[in-house]
Write an enzyme that holds these catalytic residues in place. Structure first.
Site, PDB file in Angstrom:
ATOM      1  CE  LYS A 173       0.811   0.732   4.530  1.00  0.00           C
ATOM      2  NZ  LYS A 173       1.276   2.096   5.169  1.00  0.00           N
ATOM      3  CB  THR A 207      -1.052   4.771   3.715  1.00  0.00           C
ATOM      4  OG1 THR A 207      -1.272   3.960   4.375  1.00  0.00           O
ATOM      5  CG2 THR A 207       0.301   5.226   3.380  1.00  0.00           C
TER       6      THR A 207
END
Length: 328
Positions: free
Chosen positions: A188, A245
């Protein structure tokens, strides 16, 4: 209970504070004696987590043996490039069956190993779990509600870690899919870099949503090929961590991407962020994994071209948008 936290960056510090608030005796290890002495004197990590005072039951030490000896749980929180060298230092002091949980997110460049695999190679005598999920150090340290997942093939260990960490603001789920949890947490960061580049270029919510959605598809394809459960990527360590994120300014990966999108060089970007940007190392590893397993990962490919081949970010977006037609 004595707990050892190996790594005194922002995340390691936040975890030490969280566990100390539970009443545990927490030994926080720093690889530099000067840093350890500074943390002891300041009772605060002024460089990486300013404003968060250390409870009195946090003991700062650069002595690996002192930290690990008789610890009922070892929590590893070091950057991925430092994992193997740290594991080698730890190995001499870890006893047979001693419990470990790794909270770092990344892959080892060169070997392309997951971090738990690196620890297993260097410390085969340990019982190992991994924990991941949407969890910024800045928020955990001030007690904002957060959820993570701990995974291990050893369910007794996973449940022990769950019990140690859980309280009314930090909730932990258990699972067995270590591969999926680790890959979700590592990959990610690549997509978050790309989301930041999109922001730096001045693109909008549509672009970011597309990057996150198609990025998750790439992560899932690779993960399943490597033996993970596809459902893991719909959970906390997959889409949960991806959302936080890609969208938060707490994310150093997104901040680095913004600088790259605005035209900064990679060297200038890393100097300005002043912390480890895991997505930079992971992009190289992810690109290599895509080739190794024969998985199509166009976003990862373009991220690699921007970081390592000098490709212009706008040209990379054009390459993605003009790919051959396909189905979802």
């Amino acid at each position: 209970m004595k707990i050892s936290v190996i790594g005194s960056g922002s995340w390691g510090t936040a975890i030490a504070v969280l566990l100390a608030r539970h009443g545990y005796e927490v030994f926080l290890w720093s690889y530099l004696r000067e840093e350890s002495e500074r943390l002891s004197a300041d009772r605060e990590n002024k460089e990486f987590l300013p404003g968060i005072s250390f409870p009195e039951n946090i003991y700062c030490s650069p002595d690996m043996e002192e930290c690990i000896r008789d610890a009922e749980l070892i929590v590893t929180v070091v950057p991925s490039p430092a994992t193997r060298v740290t594991a080698k230092k730890m190995s001499a002091f870890v006893q047979e069956g001693q419990k470990m949980v790794n909270l770092s997110k990344g892959l080892e460049e060169g070997t392309l190993l997951r971090l738990s695999e690196v620890y297993r190679e260097e410390i085969p005598q340990a019982r190992i779990a991994v924990m991941s999920g949407p969890s910024h150090a800045e928020e955990v340290s001030i007690g904002l509600p957060t959820t993570n997942v701990v995974a291990s093939e050893d369910q007794a260990l996973a449940q022990m870690v769950q019990d140690v960490f859980m309280d009314d603001v930090f909730r932990v789920y258990t699972g067995t899919d270590m591969i999926g949890v680790e890959l979700g947490g590592a990959l990610k960061n690549v997509i978050a870099l790309c989301a930041g580049i999109s922001d730096g270029l001045g693109y909008g919510d549509n672009t970011k949503a597309a990057l996150m959605t198609r990025g998750l598809a790439e992560i899932t394809r690779l993960g399943v090929k490597m033996g993970a459960d596809a459902e893991t990527f719909s959970g906390l360590s997959g889409i949960g961590d991806l959302i936080v994120t890609c969208t938060s300014m707490h994310s150093r990966n997104r901040r680095a991407g913004i600088l790259l999108g605005k035209g900064k060089s990679l060297e200038e970007t890393l100097q300005e962020v002043h912390m480890v940007v895991e997505g930079v190392n992971t992009t190289n590893a992810a690109f290599a994994l895509s080739k190794k397993y024969g998985i199509e990962m166009p976003i990862v490919e373009q991220a690699h071209a921007i970081l390592y081949e000098g490709k212009n970010a706008k040209e990379a977006v054009f390459s993605l948008m003009t790919r051959d037609r396909t189905s979802e």
